[in-house]
Design an enzyme around this catalytic site. Structure first.
Site, PDB file in Angstrom:
ATOM      1  N   ASP A 232      -3.767 -47.054   3.299  1.00 11.08           N
ATOM      2  CA  ASP A 232      -2.605 -46.387   4.054  1.00 11.08           C
ATOM      3  C   ASP A 232      -3.193 -44.957   3.951  1.00 11.08           C
ATOM      4  O   ASP A 232      -3.918 -44.472   3.007  1.00 11.08           O
ATOM      5  CB  ASP A 232      -1.194 -46.486   3.255  1.00 11.08           C
ATOM      6  CG  ASP A 232      -0.056 -45.982   4.235  1.00 11.08           C
ATOM      7  OD1 ASP A 232      -0.270 -45.536   5.224  1.00 11.08           O
ATOM      8  OD2 ASP A 232       0.979 -46.457   4.094  1.00 11.08           O
TER       9      ASP A 232
HETATM   10  C1  BGC Z   1       2.314 -45.208   7.044  1.00  5.97           C
HETATM   11  C2  BGC Z   1       1.448 -46.430   7.684  1.00  5.97           C
HETATM   12  C3  BGC Z   1       1.061 -45.611   9.056  1.00  5.97           C
HETATM   13  C4  BGC Z   1       0.124 -44.493   8.609  1.00  5.97           C
HETATM   14  C5  BGC Z   1      -0.577 -43.851   9.900  1.00  5.97           C
HETATM   15  C6  BGC Z   1       1.672 -43.573   7.005  1.00  5.97           C
HETATM   16  O1  BGC Z   1       2.366 -42.760   6.485  1.00  5.97           O
HETATM   17  O2  BGC Z   1       2.712 -45.633   5.730  1.00  5.97           O
HETATM   18  O3  BGC Z   1       2.352 -47.091   8.150  1.00  5.97           O
HETATM   19  O4  BGC Z   1       0.406 -46.605   9.847  1.00  5.97           O
HETATM   20  O5  BGC Z   1       0.809 -43.335   8.045  1.00  5.97           O
HETATM   21  O6  BGC Z   1       0.358 -43.262  10.534  1.00  5.97           O
END
Ligand code: BGC
Length: 664
Positions: A232
């Site tokens: 993530d």
């Molecule tokens: C989120 C993810 C997301 C990623 C990219 C993170 O803050 O937890 O679900 O895909 O950001 O935007």
């Protein structure tokens, strides 16, 4: 399955020859991203950067800088209970991704709705692992059928936003296996998913991005995952070292230049002997195969975005997710011939929800959005006067809910309570006092307390219905559409009834740990066990027609070993309107060898029947449906003996039941 990347020898060969041509520095450079939503590339070898894009409900403006179709959010798809629709959605989402050059869609988002307060409940599907798995598999198959990779997220036990970057989800092996992991298992084994996103949190003390048990032992070795794991965004900062992550099975750190996978840092670790080139090659091979498979020049189907077809799909999804919670004296649907004056009021009536970063990374900026009031206006045209004063109106529609602001359905923050804002509650009460035909429409992505529920005859849960949501809401209010949704989560009467809220160790926990002490008793499994009456139970949703269930038949009474059990019954639409019914099959062990849920969902079907039509519905159950994860032996087991099978219209509305005996 065709979608599995590993079936192509050609991909392997190409990945290997690329690896052979790379210098060590080039290899090390590929482990971390190049920018927010792109990897690096190697121009010398004609390896173009791989683009990834949010997200679960449409292409995020922040990741693609383009407007895109805003589909209803995950929980609305959860409420549709419709894997066919989920597959269609997956394909459309991937075509939108392709049209902005993305090779990976960061979704579906599949964390279990453990607490009603999770700021991201609106993105996720459900509290139940079976419903979760069926929808996730369909979305992934849809996405990957176009040659775009799905990225199922967030692995694992990422069930709240508070302390998400720091704390460890302390969860038993049994609860992991029975509740939190099945969707990932299904994503790998059934849908052959090409990528997985490792979560921010730690699981049982080890950060998800360097959790070897989760990433290697379970995901790769046990489930057979062959794709790549991406962190993530910024999740890797908290891990021990690059070598740890590599050894655990993390292939790609996102975004930017990386922290633990920063090239210079990795080089130092490599030179100190912390990992081998062979380990690096293996990790890159897993990544490159998906990279090459999804590449724009790999002969994949073309992209398309913001097409009428996708917008119509967004509308159908909204219609299939809208859930009729209450409808006293059949107040709904409203009769267009008789309603001459309609009061429409409420803070959410004219609000847009499909805007950049609204709700966080799941936000999508759509080219247009039909708000509820616009949908109603468009449907009624000049036939009816729309006013804001409920007094003297034929009916009053109060459109309220949360929205994607802090305190509402919002990534990064959990809610502090289940309440609607006080002024919205007051509006419902005053309207109900002024007009007996008051209908409350809720636009929200998570369970709400409804102390006013007794005061109003009708309640419609619209969720976040996407860019065509207003059209769908109007269609439901006036009966052009028979609402197709059922609750994918329990709506508790009070927060304290909810299993994660008996004390603060469970929620919100602290920066060190969140204790999942309710164990497998999540959602309705807890309400049933403790015999707590929810406000609205899991699986509940009314229709404008009536369904009659009868003649349950079980084929063969000798259920053994790996054999399957076939069960069928007769379903009739006995009302005067066409409609769909979500029939649910729950299973219970009569004399369990350890505490087990009163009933567990093990199958469901969404059946559309025209008025007066009937059909035979069949289910086939495999013995796995009876299994529990034995905490002592650390494996799935099935008790011999009697099982109760219940065919139901909701988890609290059993229509047919029978007992069967199973022997291993
Ligand atoms: C989120 C993810 C997301 C990623 C990219 C993170 O803050 O937890 O679900 O895909 O950001 O935007």
């Amino acid at each position: 399955m065709e979608s599995r990347v590993e079936q192509s020898e050609d991909l392997d060969t190409r990945a290997l020859s690329l690896l052979q041509a790379m210098t060590l520095d080039e290899k090390l450079s590929l482990l971390a991203g190049g920018s927010l939503f792109k990897t690096k590339g190697i121009p010398r070898l004609s390896l173009k950067p791989m683009k990834l894009s949010d997200g679960p409900r449409g292409i995020g403006f922040h990741s693609a800088l383009r407007r895109a179709t805003a589909f209803p959010t995950g929980i609305a798809l959860g409420a549709s209970w419709d894997p066919d629709l989920a597959r269609e959605f997956g394909e459309a989402l991937a075509r939108e991704a392709r049209s902005v050059g993305a090779q990976v869609v960061l979704g579906p988002a599949v964390n279990i709705c453990r607490t009603p307060l999770n700021g991201r409940t609106f993105e996720y599907f459900t509290e139940d692992p079976e419903l979760n798995s069926r929808l996730a598999v369909a979305v992934i198959e849809g996405i990957q059928s176009t040659g775009v990779s799905a990225c199922v997220k967030h692995y694992a036990a990422n069930n709240q936003e508070t302390h998400r970057m720091k704390s460890s989800s302390q969860v038993s092996e049994r609860a992991l296996r029975e509740i939190y992991l099945p969707v990932f298992e299904a994503a790998v084994r059934e849908a052959g998913v090409w990528s997985v996103m490792a979560a921010y949190n730690a699981v049982n003390g080890v950060a998800a991005c360097e959790n070897k048990t989760l990433l290697s032992d379970i995901l790769r070795r046990e489930y057979g995952f062959t794709g790549f794991v991406v962190s993530d965004w910024f999740a890797v900062r908290r891990t021990g070292s690059g070598a740890n992550c590599l050894e655990a099975g993390l292939n790609l750190e996102m975004p930017g230049k990386g922290s633990r996978y920063r090239q210079s840092r990795l080089k130092r670790e490599y030179e100190a002997g912390a990992f081998t080139e062979q380990a690096l090659d293996e990790s890159l091979r897993q990544l490159l195969r998906v990279w090459l498979r999804t590449s724009p020049d790999a002969g994949n189907p073309p992209g398309e975005r913001n097409t009428p077809k996708h917008q119509q799909l967004a509308r159908r999804m909204a219609e299939q997710g809208i859930t009729l919670l209450k409808n006293e004296s059949d107040l709904l649907p409203l009769d267009r011939q008789r309603v001459r004056r309609l009061a429409v009021l409420g803070q959410r009536a004219g609000k847009r929800n499909c805007l950049p970063l609204y709700g966080g990374s799941a936000g999508v900026w759509s080219p247009y959005e039909i708000t509820p009031i616009e949908g109603i206006r468009q449907l009624l045209g000049n036939d009816c006067e729309i006013v804001t004063d409920p007094r003297g109106a034929d009916a009053a529609v109060v459109i309220v809910g949360l929205g994607h602001r802090v305190g509402g359905d919002f990534e990064g923050r959990d809610r502090t309570d289940m309440d609607l804002p006080a002024e919205q509650q007051a509006l419902i009460r005053t309207t109900a006092a002024q007009n007996p035909n008051t209908i409350v429409v809720l636009v929200s992505g998570s369970p709400l307390a409804m102390p006013w529920a007794q005061d109003v005859p009708a309640i419609v849960m619209a969720w976040y219905p996407g860019m065509e949501g207003g059209t769908a809401i109007a269609g439901v209010l006036f009966g052009d559409v028979n609402p197709g949704g059922k609750l994918p989560v329990t709506f508790p009467a009070a927060l304290s009834d909810s299993p994660a809220h008996s004390d603060t160790r469970r929620f919100p926990g602290n920066e060190d740990a969140v204790h999942y002490e309710e164990d497998v008793f999540v959602g309705y499994r807890h309400f049933d066990r403790e015999q707590i009456e929810p406000l609205f139970p899991f699986g509940h949703g009314l229709s404008y027609t009536h369904f009659d269930y009868r003649d349950l038949e079980i084929a063969g009474d000798d259920w053994r070993g790996d054999g399957t059990l076939c069960l069928s019954f007769h379903l009739s639409n006995t009302g005067v309107r066409d409609g769909s019914e979500v029939v649910q099959l729950y299973v219970a062990c009569c004399v369990p060898s350890l505490p087990r849920p009163v009933r567990e969902l093990k199958g469901f079907k969404k059946v559309f029947l025209r008025a007066g039509e009937s059909c035979t519905v069949t289910f086939e159950l495999a013995a796995r449906a009876l299994a529990y994860f034995c905490p002592e032996d650390l494996r799935w087991k099935v008790d011999n003996g009697e099982y109760e099978l219940a065919v139901a219209a909701s988890s609290r509305d059993v229509r047919l039941q029978s007992r069967v005996t199973y022997a291993v």
